[in-house]
Structure formats: C-alpha cells, structure tokens
Design a protein around this motif. Structure first.
Motif: not given
Lengths: 503, 91
Positions: A53-78
C-alpha cells in the motif's frame, strides 16, 4: 503446494496466491526469523499488504521495474513480495556491487523505482511496520517503459553491469511457480520444516526463499559464520533444512564442539562444486550426508542428489522429474575415462527472456533445450557429474564474473594496453579471477597493487583479479584475432608480489 | 622480528586489505572496529582466508575460526601472529 494459474483472476499474482494458501493453512506458524524478530505467516501477509500500500501510494504499479538494493533481511523478503503485490518486477542489486556498477545497471535497465537500505538525496524514507526497518525509495522520472505484459515478469536478475555480458534473466510468475513446484516434488519441503538460510538473497531467492514460503516452511536468517553461530541457530530453532555453500560446510565440518545438529534432515550444497574432502569431513563430524544441487538462473535447480548422496557424493544427482539432460559433443578424455560433453537441459520453469538486448526464451532455446555452458557426463544410472565449464564465465563462490567485464575495466586504465582475464582454481572459492595485461607503452609504469586498487574502485570485490601478471603479449587466434582464453587451473599465475598494504 | 613489531605489521596489512578489498570507502575502520557489526560476511571471510594464505603466508584453519578471533583487526592480527609463531616453533 499447488496452484492452477489459469484459475487466478484479479489482482492476486500466482506467487502471492501460493503464499496466501500457505498462510491459510497455518496463519499462526512462524514464517520468518531474524535475531529476536519472529514473524507469523498471518503477520507476513499483513506486512506485505501494508508495504504494498505504501509503495502503491507512491506510484509503484503494474509492469514497473523496481530495483532492490537490500541486505539479507526480513525486510528484503517483504519488499520483494510487496513489489509483486503491486504488479511490479524486482531487480535485485547485490550489496557488494560498487557505485559505478550500480549506476551502470540502472542506466541499462532504467527502473521506475529504486529501493535501498542506504539513503540518498532524492529518496523518501519509509519505515517498514512491525519490524521497524527503514527503506529508501527513489522514483525515476524518465523512461517509464514497461515490459511486455504477457511475460508477467516477477524477477529480473542481472549478472553483469557492463556491455558484452549484460543480459538480465527475466522470470515470470508462472515460470517461477512451475520451477518451484517441480523442484519441491523432489525436496518435499513443507509445513514441518525450518530452513536455516546463510546465502545472499541477491543471488539466491527464487528456488529457495520463494519455495520455502510457498510450501509453508519457516525460514531462519542466520549469519554465515562462524560455524558455532550456524550450529547455535540450528539447535535453537530445531532446523530441519540447511541450504549452504561448500565453504559453509567446510566451516561446519571443522567445528570441534560436540553438537550434532541432529534435527537436520537434509543439507543441500549449491553455488559451486562440493569438494569430496568437505563432504567426508562433514559426514564424519555430523553423520549427515550433503546433497549437491545443480542449476543456473535460467533453468532453476535441475539436479539434486537426494537418493544416493553418500555412494555418489561427487554427483549432483539425477535430473529432477519433468526435466531432461543431454550430453552433446561427446568427447573421450582418455582411454579409460568416461565420455563427457556439453550439458544441455530441458524442462519446466525455464526463464522467459533476456532483458537487454531483449530476446525471448524461444529465440535462445534450441527446441526447448538450454546450453548450460558446463561440461559433464551421465553414468549408467542417470547420475550427472559436472566436470567443468567450457564457456567463459568464472564462478567465484557461486557469483558469476564475465571476463569481458573485467577486461573492459582494465583496458580503460591508461597504462594498460590489453588484458586477458580468466579463471584459476581455488580450493575455497571454486575459482578466482586472474589476469594478464600488457602495458600501453614502453614508458608506462604501474604495479600490480595499483592496478588492483583501480579495479576495486570500479568492480565488486569478487570480480577484482586476485593476481595480475604483466606479459609481453596476449595470445590470440591467427584468423580472427580473438583472445585465446585459458581454462581454469591450466596456468597458475604466481603474480608479482608487490601487494604490500600499509608499507 | 619482535612479536610486537610483527603483530603491528600484520595489523597494518590487514587494515589495508580490508579497506581496499572488502569494505566500502564510507565504512570507517580501525583496529578495534567490530567487523561483524560493520558487515563482514562469509564472502569477506573467504577473501580474508585467501589473503592470509597468499600474502601473509599463514594458513588459517577453518576449525579455529571463532567470532572473537575475527571480530576486530586487533584480534585477527593477534591470532594470525600466534599461528605464525606456532608454525615457526613447531611441536
């Protein structure tokens, strides 16, 4: 774990559906553990919805590419699942990459968003609820392209940041479901399992993390060393599955405590070939067999040695049901040596496309067959043995290095005329990167340590040549003037010993 | 070479190696920095083992790796120096 993808409608992607089914079966069971944080399945799905929901409110939507630069963590999985919940595709960016490499990847793939654990001036800080982890979201205004929707992309993994080897393996949701369902018919991971996780999520996620959660297992994130920490985690959590690299197993095999990790029912080794000595030492120490697994990002794990890990311990096992393996261009290395050749595989869950330049899997596969780039053989009982590689990719502790990428960096140094990068066997890494270079002119002056330092400022550490030798010329073919690439182990470089830090 | 001098040399070289090869430039390191807290992971450990063997001439046995021994550069240097001493003095 099963899903009929054709029946899914609405906004729930196949991978989210699998997680939903797992949650319905055991909402109060633990899904993820990291240090003192324990997340139930019901909490995990709620957390994913909240972050989505937080991401959607900021514009993340269908077909978007999202780079994820995150260390091993629960947050990375979420965050990964939350991007999928929004209909986006995740592009993992490994933590060990340099700023230059990251910029190169971003310039090539042109993602719509960049999520990192590191703040930047243009990023917005968002706090992941429940686990209170901050993450930094940056939106790129330019080039809002979208991938072809029929691909339903979930994951795009890039193994290089420069030209010559820049591909980007695209995995769709349906592809991933097929891949993990096929694999789990062999692994039989389920609700009673607890997996200890020590590898990098940037390099291992689809056939592992996604599989475990889809099957309803618990995942405990553990540091990769020292051995006593891994053992403590196994014993505390009564873990049943260990998925690690040969290096981790070597550390564990050397442990001198009396702990037995007797709850482990399956120890799987991946990333590079498992030395037989490590297998034997680990077995002697714990009484447990290690099952080697073999696969690559384009295909998933196609072989796992679950049936005869002791008797055929140097084998990666038989091919997973539903898959086929073929040895082509058969060679006989010696009179009494078994025949070997290039390994081709075929089966479900293969990649959908290469991103850049874009090529569909249909354009790459040969009637469904994929050239792994490895050399191997199959015995009379169908057990596969990996003997080496004929393609140029260097495998450093499971991480791919394209020689051309390192050569490009070296060649850009004003003192370097030409370079040749190749692999050298290493008992710990599997392979390391080494290089030969010529000087650009008779007046050029540079020492090995300076050149390595220069590489380090531009490349992830595992790509930096361990040794650099200065040569008069680089061997090339007569007709095409292409560099004659050396095979690993065929020419050990001693190097110029001038690497003295601090002197 | 005096033990203290050799240990200091090992410490200096380890710091240089970690700064050059392992950690990002933004990470501030000294001999007492908690490396595990700073992000020293299993890949970094692999590189350290390789560096010690190739450039310090000391083979670190996996069986002896503990969190405390590699927690700081100071601890590492002390341990590697001890391994070197044991190698020289023998049984």
């Amino acid at each position: 774990m099963s899903v009929k993808c054709a029946q899914l409608t609405g906004s729930q992607t196949p991978l989210l559906h699998l997680l939903s089914v797992a949650t319905q079966g055991r909402p109060d069971s633990i899904a993820l553990v990291q240090d003192d944080i324990r997340i139930k399945y019901s909490e995990l799905t709620a957390l994913i919805e909240s972050v989505a929901q937080d991401l959607r409110e900021r514009g993340v939507s269908q077909g978007h590419l999202v780079s994820l630069h995150f260390p091993n963590s629960i947050a990375c999985i979420v965050l990964t699942y939350a991007v999928w919940r929004c209909g986006g595709a995740v592009v993992p960016i490994a933590m060990e990459l340099t700023a230059m490499e990251i910029s190169s990847i971003v310039a090539q793939i042109r993602p719509h968003f960049f999520i990192s654990n590191r703040n930047s001036t243009r990023a917005e800080t968002i706090i992941c609820p429940r686990i209170k982890t901050p993450y930094f979201l940056e939106q790129y205004a330019e080039c809002m392209h979208g991938l072809a929707i029929p691909l339903d992309p979930a994951f795009i993994r890039f193994t290089s940041g420069t030209t010559g080897a820049f591909k980007g393996v695209v995995l769709g949701h349906t592809t991933i479901v097929e891949r993990i369902q096929s694999l789990n018919r062999v692994l039989q991971i389920g609700v009673g399992d607890t997996v200890v996780w020590v590898l990098s999520m940037a390099h291992h996620f689809v056939s592992t993390i996604v599989l475990y959660l889809s099957a309803g297992a618990s995942i405990v994130l553990s540091p990769g060393f020292p051995a006593e920490r891994i053992i403590n985690v196994v014993e505390k959590e009564k873990a049943t599955i260990l998925y690690a690299s040969p290096f981790h197993y070597a550390l564990l095999a050397a442990d001198t405590s009396s702990c037995k990790i007797s709850t482990i029912r399956m120890a799987i080794s991946s990333t590079v070939a498992l030395p037989e000595s490590v297998y034997i030492d680990f077995y002697n120490r714990f009484g447990l067999t290690i099952r080697q697994a073999y696969g690559i990002i384009e295909t998933g794990l196609v072989c796992v040695n679950t049936e005869l890990p002791l008797k055929k311990r140097t084998s990666v096992g038989c091919v997973v049901p539903g898959y086929e393996v073929e040895i082509r261009n058969i060679e006989q290395s010696g009179e009494n040596e078994p025949t070997c050749g290039r390994i081709f595989v075929k089966g479900p869950g293969f990649f959908d496309a290469y991103f850049s330049p874009f090529r569909s899997a249909g354009q790459i596969l040969d009637n469904g067959w994929f050239d792994t780039g490895d050399i191997g053989r199959v015995d009379s009982e169908g057990y596969v043995y990996i003997l080496g590689r004929y393609k140029e990719i260097i495998n450093v502790a499971g991480m791919k290095v394209f020689p051309q990428e390192v050569e490009q960096v070296l060649d850009e140094h004003p003192a370097v005329g030409e370079s040749h990068v190749f692999s050298q066997d290493n008992s710990r890494y599997g392979e390391t990167v080494v290089a030969e270079v010529t000087l650009s002119s008779a007046e050029s002056r540079i020492i090995e340590s300076e050149l390595r330092s220069y590489c380090r400022s531009r490349l992830a550490s595992y790509k930096v040549p361990e040794k650099i030798r200065f040569v008069e010329s680089i061997a090339k073919t007569v007709v095409t003037s292409k560099i004659i690439r050396k095979r690993s182990g065929s020419d050990v470089i001693q190097g110029v010993e001038d690497r003295c830090y601090g002197n | 070479m005096e033990t203290k001098t050799r240990r200091q040399l090992i410490q200096t070289r380890l710091l240089g190696f970690l700064r050059e090869e392992v950690f990002d430039a933004q990470v501030t390191l000294d001999e007492h920095t908690d490396l595990l807290e700073a992000g020293f992971d299993s890949l970094a450990l692999l590189r350290l083992l390789n560096y010690s063997e190739q450039h310090l001439g000391v083979c670190i046995p996996e069986a002896q790796i503990t969190g405390d021994r590699i927690r700081t550069v100071y601890n590492m240097a002390e341990w590697i120096d001890t391994l070197e001493t044991e190698k020289q003095t023998g049984p």
